[in-house]
Design a protein around this motif. Structure first.
Motif, PDB file in Angstrom:
ATOM      1  N   VAL A  86       0.834  -1.204   0.000  1.00 54.02           N
ATOM      2  CA  VAL A  86       0.000   0.000   0.000  1.00 54.02           C
ATOM      3  C   VAL A  86       0.869   1.255   0.000  1.00 54.02           C
ATOM      4  N   ALA A  87       1.906   1.248   0.827  1.00 52.70           N
ATOM      5  CA  ALA A  87       2.760   2.426   0.923  1.00 52.70           C
ATOM      6  C   ALA A  87       3.464   2.719  -0.397  1.00 52.70           C
ATOM      7  N   SER A  88       3.999   1.683  -1.055  1.00 55.80           N
ATOM      8  CA  SER A  88       4.673   1.907  -2.336  1.00 55.80           C
ATOM      9  C   SER A  88       3.680   2.284  -3.430  1.00 55.80           C
ATOM     10  N   LEU A  89       2.471   1.741  -3.367  1.00 51.31           N
ATOM     11  CA  LEU A  89       1.431   2.127  -4.322  1.00 51.31           C
ATOM     12  C   LEU A  89       1.101   3.610  -4.189  1.00 51.31           C
ATOM     13  N   ILE A  90       0.935   4.074  -2.964  1.00 53.30           N
ATOM     14  CA  ILE A  90       0.645   5.492  -2.727  1.00 53.30           C
ATOM     15  C   ILE A  90       1.789   6.365  -3.239  1.00 53.30           C
ATOM     16  N   ALA A  91       3.027   5.956  -2.952  1.00 48.37           N
ATOM     17  CA  ALA A  91       4.183   6.739  -3.387  1.00 48.37           C
ATOM     18  C   ALA A  91       4.283   6.815  -4.905  1.00 48.37           C
ATOM     19  N   ASN A  92       3.956   5.719  -5.584  1.00 46.29           N
ATOM     20  CA  ASN A  92       4.087   5.675  -7.042  1.00 46.29           C
ATOM     21  C   ASN A  92       2.942   6.383  -7.755  1.00 46.29           C
ATOM     22  N   MET A  93       1.736   6.339  -7.172  1.00 45.94           N
ATOM     23  CA  MET A  93       0.546   6.813  -7.882  1.00 45.94           C
ATOM     24  C   MET A  93       0.060   8.192  -7.446  1.00 45.94           C
ATOM     25  N   PHE A  94       0.540   8.696  -6.333  1.00 46.86           N
ATOM     26  CA  PHE A  94      -0.071   9.914  -5.791  1.00 46.86           C
ATOM     27  C   PHE A  94       0.134  11.120  -6.702  1.00 46.86           C
ATOM     28  N   ALA A  95       1.252  11.180  -7.398  1.00 41.16           N
ATOM     29  CA  ALA A  95       1.510  12.335  -8.271  1.00 41.16           C
ATOM     30  C   ALA A  95       0.531  12.392  -9.440  1.00 41.16           C
ATOM     31  N   SER A  96       0.123  11.236  -9.934  1.00 45.64           N
ATOM     32  CA  SER A  96      -0.804  11.201 -11.069  1.00 45.64           C
ATOM     33  C   SER A  96      -2.264  11.116 -10.648  1.00 45.64           C
ATOM     34  N   ALA A  97      -2.533  10.967  -9.357  1.00 38.29           N
ATOM     35  CA  ALA A  97      -3.899  10.802  -8.872  1.00 38.29           C
ATOM     36  C   ALA A  97      -4.824  11.967  -9.214  1.00 38.29           C
ATOM     37  N   PRO A  98      -4.377  13.237  -9.195  1.00 40.14           N
ATOM     38  CA  PRO A  98      -5.297  14.348  -9.500  1.00 40.14           C
ATOM     39  C   PRO A  98      -5.898  14.300 -10.896  1.00 40.14           C
ATOM     40  N   TYR A  99      -5.317  13.528 -11.812  1.00 43.16           N
ATOM     41  CA  TYR A  99      -5.835  13.444 -13.176  1.00 43.16           C
ATOM     42  C   TYR A  99      -7.030  12.491 -13.286  1.00 43.16           C
ATOM     43  N   TYR A 100      -7.318  11.795 -12.189  1.00 41.16           N
ATOM     44  CA  TYR A 100      -8.428  10.855 -12.175  1.00 41.16           C
ATOM     45  C   TYR A 100      -9.365  11.210 -11.019  1.00 41.16           C
ATOM     46  N   LYS A 101     -10.634  10.942 -11.210  1.00 42.38           N
ATOM     47  CA  LYS A 101     -11.621  11.387 -10.230  1.00 42.38           C
ATOM     48  C   LYS A 101     -11.522  10.611  -8.923  1.00 42.38           C
ATOM     49  N   TYR A 102     -11.307   9.298  -9.014  1.00 37.14           N
ATOM     50  CA  TYR A 102     -11.388   8.455  -7.812  1.00 37.14           C
ATOM     51  C   TYR A 102     -10.048   7.893  -7.338  1.00 37.14           C
ATOM     52  N   MET A 103      -8.994   8.106  -8.087  1.00 41.83           N
ATOM     53  CA  MET A 103      -7.721   7.478  -7.705  1.00 41.83           C
ATOM     54  C   MET A 103      -7.207   8.003  -6.369  1.00 41.83           C
ATOM     55  N   GLU A 104      -7.256   9.314  -6.186  1.00 40.94           N
ATOM     56  CA  GLU A 104      -6.764   9.887  -4.930  1.00 40.94           C
ATOM     57  C   GLU A 104      -7.548   9.342  -3.747  1.00 40.94           C
ATOM     58  N   SER A 105      -8.856   9.227  -3.897  1.00 35.77           N
ATOM     59  CA  SER A 105      -9.682   8.690  -2.828  1.00 35.77           C
ATOM     60  C   SER A 105      -9.330   7.227  -2.555  1.00 35.77           C
ATOM     61  N   ALA A 106      -9.023   6.475  -3.624  1.00 40.08           N
ATOM     62  CA  ALA A 106      -8.636   5.079  -3.453  1.00 40.08           C
ATOM     63  C   ALA A 106      -7.317   4.969  -2.680  1.00 40.08           C
ATOM     64  N   LEU A 107      -6.399   5.878  -2.949  1.00 41.07           N
ATOM     65  CA  LEU A 107      -5.120   5.860  -2.228  1.00 41.07           C
ATOM     66  C   LEU A 107      -5.323   6.202  -0.750  1.00 41.07           C
ATOM     67  N   PHE A 108      -6.231   7.131  -0.474  1.00 40.91           N
ATOM     68  CA  PHE A 108      -6.542   7.418   0.930  1.00 40.91           C
ATOM     69  C   PHE A 108      -7.200   6.210   1.594  1.00 40.91           C
ATOM     70  N   ALA A 109      -7.999   5.467   0.831  1.00 42.82           N
ATOM     71  CA  ALA A 109      -8.583   4.234   1.374  1.00 42.82           C
ATOM     72  C   ALA A 109      -7.490   3.227   1.718  1.00 42.82           C
ATOM     73  N   GLY A 110      -6.421   3.217   0.912  1.00 39.06           N
ATOM     74  CA  GLY A 110      -5.275   2.377   1.246  1.00 39.06           C
ATOM     75  C   GLY A 110      -4.633   2.795   2.557  1.00 39.06           C
ATOM     76  N   GLY A 111      -4.511   4.107   2.757  1.00 39.60           N
ATOM     77  CA  GLY A 111      -3.996   4.600   4.036  1.00 39.60           C
ATOM     78  C   GLY A 111      -4.893   4.202   5.190  1.00 39.60           C
ATOM     79  N   LEU A 112      -6.207   4.224   4.964  1.00 43.03           N
ATOM     80  CA  LEU A 112      -7.146   3.790   5.996  1.00 43.03           C
ATOM     81  C   LEU A 112      -6.966   2.311   6.308  1.00 43.03           C
ATOM     82  N   ALA A 113      -6.704   1.517   5.269  1.00 43.89           N
ATOM     83  CA  ALA A 113      -6.462   0.083   5.484  1.00 43.89           C
ATOM     84  C   ALA A 113      -5.219  -0.137   6.339  1.00 43.89           C
ATOM     85  N   LEU A 114      -4.163   0.624   6.068  1.00 47.70           N
ATOM     86  CA  LEU A 114      -2.949   0.512   6.889  1.00 47.70           C
ATOM     87  C   LEU A 114      -3.228   0.903   8.332  1.00 47.70           C
TER      88      LEU A 114
END
Length: 328
Positions: A274-302
């Motif tokens: 989850v941590a590496s996924l967030i690090a790799n995808m967070f920069a591109s997340a604003p270009y998608y409607k739900y990606m950023e929210s999905a990454l925060f859900a990963g943080g919630l899972a951790l």
């Protein structure tokens, strides 16, 4: 300040009446900082839950149990993000780390306290402290340049030839950047912290107990086993702390885990956390409607994983102490 004063009065109750006016003023000033820390602690899960809400409204619980990751720019309804491979990767690598780090930490504590001449103990302790102070990126670069090739050539390939029929070595090893490498690296990284706790508990065993063990004719190995049995709660606490550190490690893991959204038991397969996924995808997340929210859900899972593991650890330690108390 008025709010802080009221909160302190509520928390302290009748105890606050014992302070004079100057003490109360000092208490308000000093008490403001714990209140700030408490508010920050409470705000963390609240903010993560709020930021995760859109993905739950879009996918529901599927965000945690699906392995599909589909990012579609310009078509929000077709977006779908499944965090199961990343959640599994986090738990899997952290579990490997606890096994590796636990063995290393216990061996280090026993070696330093029982087998090394006293004049060398400070040197080894200093080296361990230096390891704890190293930036995680240093571990990651070392693992990418040395540990990954080493494990690939001398561990993964031979074990794949011998144990390819098992799920743990079924994936043909083509690179050293795998879940197994990430787990071993995390085990090395948590060793200084776990070893410090275990060694502190091991060295605090009363001398009278040690003398009693040897007076019964115990060998060195038997004495070590008995002394380790006395500090089981400390060992468990060290491993729980190590798991919590390992499950959230980011930079070092991102360099060696392979960053592949695969759900597997194979130690020789690339994976992701989850941590590496967030690090790799967070920069591109604003270009998608739900990606950023999905990454925060990963943080919630951790957050939930860490809370569950620490709660279980505390419960086990409490039950152990109660059981010991009944026999004393």
């Amino acid at each position: 300040m008025v709010l802080v004063k009221r909160l302190l009065v509520v928390l302290l109750g009748s105890y606050a009446r014992r302070f004079n006016r100057d003490d109360k003023r000092f208490l308000v000033v000093v008490g403001a900082f714990p209140m700030i820390l408490l508010s920050l602690l409470v705000s963390m899960p609240v903010i993560i839950v709020v930021k995760s809400t859109p993905i739950f409204e879009h996918e529901g619980i599927a965000v945690f149990i699906s392995s599909v990751w589909r990012a579609v720019e310009g078509s929000a309804e077709e977006e779908f993000y499944g965090l199961l491979p990343a959640i599994w990767g986090s738990i899997y690598t952290a579990t490997i780390a606890v096994v590796v780090g636990g063995i290393l930490s216990i061996c280090f504590a026993v070696f330093v306290e029982d087998m090394v001449p006293h004049r060398f103990r400070d040197i080894l302790s200093t080296l361990m402290d230096v390891m704890a102070a190293l930036p995680t990126i240093v571990y990651g670069l070392w693992a990418a340049a040395f540990l990954a090739p080493l494990l690939l050539d001398y561990i993964y390939k031979p074990l794949h030839q011998l144990l390819a029929w098992t799920p743990f070595f079924s994936f043909p090893p083509k690179t050293g950047y795998t879940l197994g490498t990430a787990g071993v690296l995390l085990g090395i990284m948590i060793t200084p912290y776990a070893a410090a706790m275990i060694r502190e508990a091991y060295s605090s065993i009363p001398l009278s107990y040690v003398e009693a063990i040897y007076s019964l004719g115990a060998t060195k190995l038997e004495a070590i086993r008995l002394k380790l049995g006395m500090i089981k709660p400390a060992i468990l606490a060290a491993l729980v702390l190590g798991f919590g550190r390992a499950v959230g490690e980011t930079v070092a893991v991102a360099l060696v885990v392979g960053n592949s959204l695969t759900l597997t038991l194979s130690l020789t397969s690339p994976g992701i956390t989850v941590a590496s996924l967030i690090a790799n995808m967070f920069a591109s997340a604003p270009y998608y409607k739900y990606m950023e929210s999905a990454l925060f859900a990963g943080g919630l899972a951790l957050f939930m994983i860490g809370l569950a593991v620490n709660s279980i650890g505390l419960l086990v330690i409490k039950k152990w102490e109660e059981r010991i108390g009944l026999h004393m």
